[in-house]
Motif scaffolding. Structure first.
Motif, PDB file in Angstrom:
ATOM      1  N   ARG A 151       3.329 -10.212  69.284  1.00  0.00           N
ATOM      2  CA  ARG A 151       3.702  -8.874  68.844  1.00  0.00           C
ATOM      3  C   ARG A 151       2.438  -8.043  68.673  1.00  0.00           C
ATOM      4  N   THR A 152       2.512  -6.791  69.078  1.00  0.00           N
ATOM      5  CA  THR A 152       1.410  -5.848  68.894  1.00  0.00           C
ATOM      6  C   THR A 152       1.934  -4.622  68.160  1.00  0.00           C
ATOM      7  N   THR A 153       1.237  -4.256  67.095  1.00  0.00           N
ATOM      8  CA  THR A 153       1.636  -3.094  66.304  1.00  0.00           C
ATOM      9  C   THR A 153       0.504  -2.077  66.298  1.00  0.00           C
ATOM     10  N   VAL A 154       0.838  -0.834  66.642  1.00  0.00           N
ATOM     11  CA  VAL A 154      -0.106   0.275  66.583  1.00  0.00           C
ATOM     12  C   VAL A 154       0.467   1.312  65.634  1.00  0.00           C
ATOM     13  N   GLY A 155      -0.361   1.831  64.722  1.00  0.00           N
ATOM     14  CA  GLY A 155       0.172   2.773  63.755  1.00  0.00           C
ATOM     15  C   GLY A 155      -0.857   3.726  63.194  1.00  0.00           C
ATOM     16  N   TYR A 156      -0.339   4.744  62.517  1.00  0.00           N
ATOM     17  CA  TYR A 156      -1.193   5.732  61.859  1.00  0.00           C
ATOM     18  C   TYR A 156      -0.670   5.968  60.454  1.00  0.00           C
ATOM     19  N   VAL A 157      -1.540   5.828  59.459  1.00  0.00           N
ATOM     20  CA  VAL A 157      -1.196   6.085  58.065  1.00  0.00           C
ATOM     21  C   VAL A 157      -1.637   7.500  57.722  1.00  0.00           C
ATOM     22  N   ALA A 158      -0.693   8.349  57.334  1.00  0.00           N
ATOM     23  CA  ALA A 158      -0.996   9.744  57.038  1.00  0.00           C
ATOM     24  C   ALA A 158      -1.364   9.967  55.580  1.00  0.00           C
ATOM     25  N   ALA A 159      -0.830   9.141  54.667  1.00  0.00           N
ATOM     26  CA  ALA A 159      -1.104   9.324  53.243  1.00  0.00           C
ATOM     27  C   ALA A 159      -0.771   8.044  52.496  1.00  0.00           C
ATOM     28  N   THR A 160      -1.475   7.842  51.384  1.00  0.00           N
ATOM     29  CA  THR A 160      -1.230   6.689  50.517  1.00  0.00           C
ATOM     30  C   THR A 160      -1.024   7.163  49.086  1.00  0.00           C
ATOM     31  N   ARG A 161      -0.314   8.258  48.915  1.00  0.00           N
ATOM     32  CA  ARG A 161      -0.204   8.916  47.602  1.00  0.00           C
ATOM     33  C   ARG A 161       0.413   8.013  46.552  1.00  0.00           C
TER      34      ARG A 161
END
Length: 432
Positions: free
Chosen positions: A183-193
């Motif tokens: 499995r390959t996961t690509v992602g972007y985290v926009a905020a960790t509020r």
């Protein structure tokens, strides 16, 4: 306590789920069937509990509880709502969390009250075979470790050692592509509020590779912060974890992470405090094993080494600075309080570098009676904490629970520096 918070949560949940009311008793089979709910799955737990916390007398870091202002008594009501809807091509999850609490800072203080309504998770997910796309707020935890998760750049402490914790999610978009064992996961985290422990990784891109077999799982994680401005940090985070099951009883596992912390507090023998931002790169690694007894009870043993903690000389200088600042409170209260606040606020995520964690818990498949015992030891200063948790079903819709935490160690140790004991007890109401 504000009972209006419970009423609001129950009313909203009932409207969304299509129920005509919330009953804590078993439904009568002869009653008219309620309409089909809009959500395929809906659950609401209402927690009502009280807690007492005993502070360390003559604390060096928190003299008279004037710096940290830790509550002595606390009463709270929580509503944990979970709503899921399957639309065929995609599904939606909403998990709002409402808490209303009242507390006292000192035993003779008047009650202070506050309330918070937050979205623990809320996302849209599309699945197509072994491929998944997620957009929204998701709890992005992984790995087999319990005490800490070195392979995760956001959730070093994922809350697995706290039976009452509710871990909130990250605002993100991710795509997972699967092919056989990979499995390959690509992602972007926009905020960790909602995840303050995420540090400087508030905006970041990540890549995760997984390989899973019949008796093992291995993963590699890469993360690069992308936030611009003063908080910018271009340092890569590299993490990995693996677990192996030689038989049905044993699981052997490990986690590793290498990255840079948002700051590094460097106390010196002359009581000077230097704060580096960002901190230097460091590694953390954990090895552990779990054993399942024939009765279904589980035993865990984990060892963690974290380079981000203080050395022996740094720890001594840290407490020396606190002792001097505490002694100066009567004559220079503003300066001394500021120093103590900095020592508390910018201390490492773990004060030491070497930890042992041992746990023994009941069979997780027996829901009517749950218990867990934990022991955490800071191997550098000899301090530690013991925890006992128990939950007992009192009926189909209600259970009682209690947790006791007892710290041990001198006031110049991690677990003996602030709190001595914490006791909490209450009820869980499973509305639906």
């Amino acid at each position: 306590m504000r009972q209006g918070a419970i009423t609001l949560a129950v009313t909203i949940a009932t409207m969304l789920s299509g129920h005509s009311g919330v009953s804590l008793a078993n439904e009568n089979e002869n009653e008219v069937e309620t309409p089909a709910p809009f959500f395929n799955n809906a659950s609401l737990e209402i927690w009502i509990y009280g807690a007492y916390q005993k502070h360390v007398s003559h604390s060096l870091l928190n003299p008279g509880n004037r710096i940290a202002e830790l509550p002595s008594w606390r009463a709270a009501t929580e509503a944990r709502l979970d709503l899921r809807k399957d639309f065929g091509a995609f599904d939606v999850l909403l998990a709002p969390h409402l808490i209303e609490e009242a507390y006292t800072i000192q035993d003779d203080d008047n009650l202070a009250a506050e309330g918070r309504l937050r979205l623990a998770q809320g996302f849209v997910r599309r699945k197509s075979g072994s491929h998944t796309f997620v957009l929204g707020r998701e709890r992005l935890t992984w790995g087999p470790a319990n005490f800490r998760s070195p392979s995760n750049p956001w959730y070093f402490d994922s809350g697995r050692t706290d039976p009452l914790a509710l871990t909130h999610g990250l605002d993100l978009a991710r795509v997972t592509v699967g092919s056989g064992q990979y499995r390959t996961t690509v992602g972007y985290v926009a905020a960790t509020r909602e995840v303050p422990t995420a540090g400087p990784n508030r905006q970041s891109a990540f890549l995760k590779f997984d390989q899973q077999g019949s008796d093992h799982l291995a993963s590699v994680v890469l993360m690069k912060p992308t936030e611009k401005g003063e908080a910018k940090d271009d340092a890569f985070f590299i993490g990995a974890f693996a677990q192996y099951s030689p038989d049905d009883a044993w699981v052997i596992y490990g986690e590793f992470g290498n990255g840079r912390q948002p700051y590094r507090l460097r106390p010196t023998s002359d009581s000077a405090i230097t704060l580096d931002s960002p901190g230097k790169r460091g590694s953390a690694g954990l090895i552990g094993a779990s054993y399942s007894q024939e009765s279904g009870k589980l035993i865990f043993l984990e060892y963690l080494h974290d380079q981000g903690g203080f050395s022996r000389s740094e720890r001594r200088a840290w407490f020396d600075s606190a002792e001097r600042a505490g002694g100066a409170l009567p004559t220079a209260p503003i300066t001394a309080a500021r120093t103590l606040g900095q020592l508390l606020q910018f201390s490492p995520r773990l004060l030491g570098r070497n930890y042992l964690w041992l746990a023994w818990q009941s069979n997780p498949q027996i829901a009517e009676s749950i218990w867990r015992a934990e022991l955490t030891v800071n191997a550098d200063d000899g301090s530690g904490a013991a925890m006992l948790y128990g939950e007992k079903s009192l009926g189909a819709k209600v259970s009682a629970f209690a947790v006791i935490n007892k710290n041990f160690g001198s006031r110049r140790t991690e677990f003996g520096s602030l709190t001595d004991m914490h006791v909490l007890a209450g009820l869980k109401l499973f509305a639906f």
